[in-house]
Structure formats: C-alpha cells, structure tokens
Motif scaffolding. Structure first.
Motif, PDB file in Angstrom:
ATOM      1  N   MET A   1      -3.766 -11.810   7.373  1.00  0.00           N
ATOM      2  CA  MET A   1      -2.679 -10.897   7.121  1.00  0.00           C
ATOM      3  C   MET A   1      -1.710 -11.546   6.130  1.00  0.00           C
ATOM      4  SD  MET A   1       0.239  -9.396   9.710  1.00  0.00           S
ATOM      5  CE  MET A   1       1.000 -10.948  10.118  1.00  0.00           C
ATOM      6  N   GLN A   2      -1.344 -10.824   5.105  1.00  0.00           N
ATOM      7  CA  GLN A   2      -0.357 -11.296   4.146  1.00  0.00           C
ATOM      8  C   GLN A   2       1.001 -10.759   4.555  1.00  0.00           C
ATOM      9  OE1 GLN A   2      -0.165  -9.490   0.386  1.00  0.00           O
ATOM     10  NE2 GLN A   2       1.129 -11.071  -0.471  1.00  0.00           N
ATOM     11  N   ARG A   3       2.029 -11.612   4.431  1.00  0.00           N
ATOM     12  CA  ARG A   3       3.385 -11.190   4.768  1.00  0.00           C
ATOM     13  C   ARG A   3       4.394 -12.102   4.087  1.00  0.00           C
ATOM     14  NH1 ARG A   3       5.380 -14.955   8.187  1.00  0.00           N
ATOM     15  NH2 ARG A   3       4.049 -15.928   9.754  1.00  0.00           N
ATOM     16  N   ARG A   4       5.653 -11.790   4.247  1.00  0.00           N
ATOM     17  CA  ARG A   4       6.752 -12.594   3.727  1.00  0.00           C
ATOM     18  C   ARG A   4       7.078 -13.716   4.717  1.00  0.00           C
ATOM     19  NH1 ARG A   4       6.746 -11.520  -1.373  1.00  0.00           N
ATOM     20  NH2 ARG A   4       7.134  -9.369  -1.886  1.00  0.00           N
ATOM     21  N   TYR A   5       7.888 -14.653   4.242  1.00  0.00           N
ATOM     22  CA  TYR A   5       8.391 -15.734   5.087  1.00  0.00           C
ATOM     23  C   TYR A   5       9.081 -15.168   6.326  1.00  0.00           C
ATOM     24  CZ  TYR A   5      11.991 -18.929   6.722  1.00  0.00           C
ATOM     25  OH  TYR A   5      12.815 -19.675   7.512  1.00  0.00           O
ATOM     26  N   ARG A   6       8.918 -15.858   7.432  1.00  0.00           N
ATOM     27  CA  ARG A   6       9.642 -15.551   8.667  1.00  0.00           C
ATOM     28  C   ARG A   6      10.243 -16.841   9.193  1.00  0.00           C
ATOM     29  NH1 ARG A   6       5.127 -11.972  11.812  1.00  0.00           N
ATOM     30  NH2 ARG A   6       5.138 -10.196  10.385  1.00  0.00           N
ATOM     31  N   LEU A   7      11.393 -16.719   9.813  1.00  0.00           N
ATOM     32  CA  LEU A   7      12.017 -17.866  10.443  1.00  0.00           C
ATOM     33  C   LEU A   7      11.025 -18.505  11.404  1.00  0.00           C
ATOM     34  CD1 LEU A   7      14.659 -19.452  10.660  1.00  0.00           C
ATOM     35  CD2 LEU A   7      15.289 -17.959  12.546  1.00  0.00           C
ATOM     36  N   GLY A   8      10.844 -19.800  11.295  1.00  0.00           N
ATOM     37  CA  GLY A   8       9.882 -20.504  12.129  1.00  0.00           C
ATOM     38  C   GLY A   8       8.607 -20.878  11.397  1.00  0.00           C
ATOM     39  N   ASP A   9       8.447 -20.387  10.157  1.00  0.00           N
ATOM     40  CA  ASP A   9       7.257 -20.697   9.354  1.00  0.00           C
ATOM     41  C   ASP A   9       7.281 -22.099   8.756  1.00  0.00           C
ATOM     42  OD1 ASP A   9       6.006 -18.258   9.731  1.00  0.00           O
ATOM     43  OD2 ASP A   9       6.651 -17.424   7.802  1.00  0.00           O
ATOM     44  N   GLU A  10       8.412 -22.768   8.774  1.00  0.00           N
ATOM     45  CA  GLU A  10       8.587 -24.010   8.037  1.00  0.00           C
ATOM     46  C   GLU A  10       7.550 -25.074   8.383  1.00  0.00           C
ATOM     47  OE1 GLU A  10      12.354 -21.780   8.425  1.00  0.00           O
ATOM     48  OE2 GLU A  10      10.965 -22.560   9.911  1.00  0.00           O
ATOM     49  N   ALA A  11       7.301 -25.317   9.643  1.00  0.00           N
ATOM     50  CA  ALA A  11       6.367 -26.383  10.043  1.00  0.00           C
ATOM     51  C   ALA A  11       4.947 -26.084   9.567  1.00  0.00           C
ATOM     52  CB  ALA A  11       6.396 -26.583  11.556  1.00  0.00           C
ATOM     53  N   GLY A  12       4.500 -24.852   9.721  1.00  0.00           N
ATOM     54  CA  GLY A  12       3.165 -24.481   9.280  1.00  0.00           C
ATOM     55  C   GLY A  12       3.022 -24.512   7.774  1.00  0.00           C
ATOM     56  N   TRP A  13       4.084 -24.147   7.086  1.00  0.00           N
ATOM     57  CA  TRP A  13       4.098 -24.169   5.632  1.00  0.00           C
ATOM     58  C   TRP A  13       4.031 -25.599   5.126  1.00  0.00           C
ATOM     59  CZ3 TRP A  13       8.124 -20.436   3.110  1.00  0.00           C
ATOM     60  CH2 TRP A  13       7.673 -20.031   1.863  1.00  0.00           C
ATOM     61  N   LEU A  14       4.841 -26.466   5.731  1.00  0.00           N
ATOM     62  CA  LEU A  14       4.832 -27.875   5.345  1.00  0.00           C
ATOM     63  C   LEU A  14       3.475 -28.507   5.645  1.00  0.00           C
ATOM     64  CD1 LEU A  14       6.211 -30.386   4.275  1.00  0.00           C
ATOM     65  CD2 LEU A  14       7.166 -30.743   6.568  1.00  0.00           C
ATOM     66  N   GLU A  15       2.885 -28.180   6.767  1.00  0.00           N
ATOM     67  CA  GLU A  15       1.553 -28.698   7.122  1.00  0.00           C
ATOM     68  C   GLU A  15       0.523 -28.311   6.051  1.00  0.00           C
ATOM     69  OE1 GLU A  15      -1.691 -27.565  10.467  1.00  0.00           O
ATOM     70  OE2 GLU A  15       0.312 -28.037  11.219  1.00  0.00           O
ATOM     71  N   LEU A  16       0.585 -27.064   5.607  1.00  0.00           N
ATOM     72  CA  LEU A  16      -0.310 -26.595   4.549  1.00  0.00           C
ATOM     73  C   LEU A  16      -0.107 -27.404   3.268  1.00  0.00           C
ATOM     74  CD1 LEU A  16      -2.238 -24.594   3.083  1.00  0.00           C
ATOM     75  CD2 LEU A  16      -0.217 -23.120   2.759  1.00  0.00           C
ATOM     76  N   LEU A  17       1.137 -27.565   2.847  1.00  0.00           N
ATOM     77  CA  LEU A  17       1.412 -28.288   1.610  1.00  0.00           C
ATOM     78  C   LEU A  17       0.976 -29.743   1.692  1.00  0.00           C
ATOM     79  CD1 LEU A  17       4.874 -26.758   0.660  1.00  0.00           C
ATOM     80  CD2 LEU A  17       2.645 -26.241  -0.329  1.00  0.00           C
ATOM     81  N   LEU A  18       1.190 -30.381   2.821  1.00  0.00           N
ATOM     82  CA  LEU A  18       0.750 -31.766   2.989  1.00  0.00           C
ATOM     83  C   LEU A  18      -0.773 -31.857   2.918  1.00  0.00           C
ATOM     84  CD1 LEU A  18       3.209 -32.960   5.770  1.00  0.00           C
ATOM     85  CD2 LEU A  18       3.224 -33.616   3.349  1.00  0.00           C
ATOM     86  N   ALA A  19      -1.467 -30.884   3.516  1.00  0.00           N
ATOM     87  CA  ALA A  19      -2.933 -30.870   3.467  1.00  0.00           C
ATOM     88  C   ALA A  19      -3.450 -30.662   2.043  1.00  0.00           C
ATOM     89  CB  ALA A  19      -3.477 -29.776   4.384  1.00  0.00           C
ATOM     90  N   CYS A  20      -2.614 -30.082   1.184  1.00  0.00           N
ATOM     91  CA  CYS A  20      -3.007 -29.812  -0.206  1.00  0.00           C
ATOM     92  C   CYS A  20      -2.550 -30.905  -1.159  1.00  0.00           C
ATOM     93  CB  CYS A  20      -2.461 -28.462  -0.638  1.00  0.00           C
ATOM     94  SG  CYS A  20      -3.255 -27.087   0.216  1.00  0.00           S
ATOM     95  N   GLY A  21      -2.043 -32.010  -0.622  1.00  0.00           N
ATOM     96  CA  GLY A  21      -1.715 -33.151  -1.461  1.00  0.00           C
ATOM     97  C   GLY A  21      -0.266 -33.318  -1.854  1.00  0.00           C
ATOM     98  N   PHE A  22       0.626 -32.510  -1.345  1.00  0.00           N
ATOM     99  CA  PHE A  22       2.048 -32.662  -1.642  1.00  0.00           C
ATOM    100  C   PHE A  22       2.651 -33.717  -0.709  1.00  0.00           C
ATOM    101  CE2 PHE A  22       0.892 -28.450  -3.116  1.00  0.00           C
ATOM    102  CZ  PHE A  22       1.461 -28.414  -4.379  1.00  0.00           C
ATOM    103  N   ASP A  23       2.175 -34.950  -0.860  1.00  0.00           N
ATOM    104  CA  ASP A  23       2.517 -36.037   0.049  1.00  0.00           C
ATOM    105  C   ASP A  23       3.984 -36.444   0.006  1.00  0.00           C
ATOM    106  OD1 ASP A  23      -0.172 -36.138   0.728  1.00  0.00           O
ATOM    107  OD2 ASP A  23      -0.610 -37.646  -0.793  1.00  0.00           O
ATOM    108  N   GLU A  24       4.691 -36.109  -1.053  1.00  0.00           N
ATOM    109  CA  GLU A  24       6.080 -36.527  -1.177  1.00  0.00           C
ATOM    110  C   GLU A  24       7.027 -35.705  -0.315  1.00  0.00           C
ATOM    111  OE1 GLU A  24       5.449 -33.213  -4.044  1.00  0.00           O
ATOM    112  OE2 GLU A  24       4.315 -34.983  -3.520  1.00  0.00           O
ATOM    113  N   LEU A  25       6.550 -34.620   0.260  1.00  0.00           N
ATOM    114  CA  LEU A  25       7.391 -33.754   1.078  1.00  0.00           C
ATOM    115  C   LEU A  25       7.519 -34.289   2.505  1.00  0.00           C
ATOM    116  CD1 LEU A  25       6.078 -30.253  -0.017  1.00  0.00           C
ATOM    117  CD2 LEU A  25       8.249 -31.298  -0.628  1.00  0.00           C
ATOM    118  N   ASP A  26       8.698 -34.118   3.060  1.00  0.00           N
ATOM    119  CA  ASP A  26       8.932 -34.380   4.479  1.00  0.00           C
ATOM    120  C   ASP A  26       9.738 -33.190   5.007  1.00  0.00           C
ATOM    121  OD1 ASP A  26      11.622 -34.724   3.731  1.00  0.00           O
ATOM    122  OD2 ASP A  26      11.500 -36.898   3.804  1.00  0.00           O
ATOM    123  N   PRO A  27       9.896 -33.055   6.329  1.00  0.00           N
ATOM    124  CA  PRO A  27      10.596 -31.870   6.847  1.00  0.00           C
ATOM    125  C   PRO A  27      11.985 -31.665   6.251  1.00  0.00           C
ATOM    126  CG  PRO A  27       9.455 -32.973   8.623  1.00  0.00           C
ATOM    127  CD  PRO A  27       9.339 -33.864   7.409  1.00  0.00           C
TER     128      PRO A  27
END
Length: 90
Positions: A1-27
């Motif tokens: 399902m495609q949708r817009r950002y929702r409050l609470g998405d931050e952890a899952g979004w960050l997990e995705l970015l880290l898995a894709c190589g954006f290692d410089e990011l932290d919470p």
C-alpha cells in the motif's frame, strides 16, 4: 500500500535508509532532517504489512525559483525491480 508519512513512521523509515547504505544517519540526525514541513507532508512510502519497504520525501531548494527535489528514493534490496521507487516518486 502506498501512502503519505504518518506519525510513528520514523523508526521504520530510518531502518530502511540504513539498510540501503545511508550509514551516516542516526535517529537524532534523521529527526532533524525531517524538520522541514515539506519533507513529512510531501513524503510517500510503500508499506507491506507493518514494514516500510520503499520511501522518498521532498526537499525545497534555496533558489530563486524555489524548486524542489526528491530525496532518498529507497527500497529494500529484496523489493527492487517491482516499480516501488517509481510509485513513491509519482
């Protein structure tokens, strides 16, 4: 399902970015990056079950024309080739 950002998405979004190589990011850094209202309001994610599997969000450019760009178009490797990047960009 495609949708817009929702409050609470931050952890899952960050997990995705880290898995894709954006290692410089932290919470904290990621939360700071999301402070621009256009980044949350203009975001797009694809969710499978309760997991964000693809995402992007926009940034406003400091230019005379106030143009924007899409940032961090990402999907988990096992979800690549399914058109999810295009879905979040459209």
């Amino acid at each position: 399902m495609q949708r817009r950002y929702r409050l609470g998405d931050e952890a899952g979004w960050l997990e995705l970015l880290l898995a894709c190589g954006f290692d410089e990011l932290d919470p904290e850094g990621f939360e700071q990056y999301l402070r621009g209202p256009e980044r949350r309001e203009g975001s797009s994610v694809v969710v499978r079950g309760d997991r964000i599997v693809a995402a992007t969000f926009p940034s406003r450019q400091d230019s005379p024309r106030h143009t924007g760009v899409l940032d961090f178009v990402a999907s988990y490797p096992e979800h690549r080739g399914l058109g999810l990047g295009r879905a979040v960009c459209v």
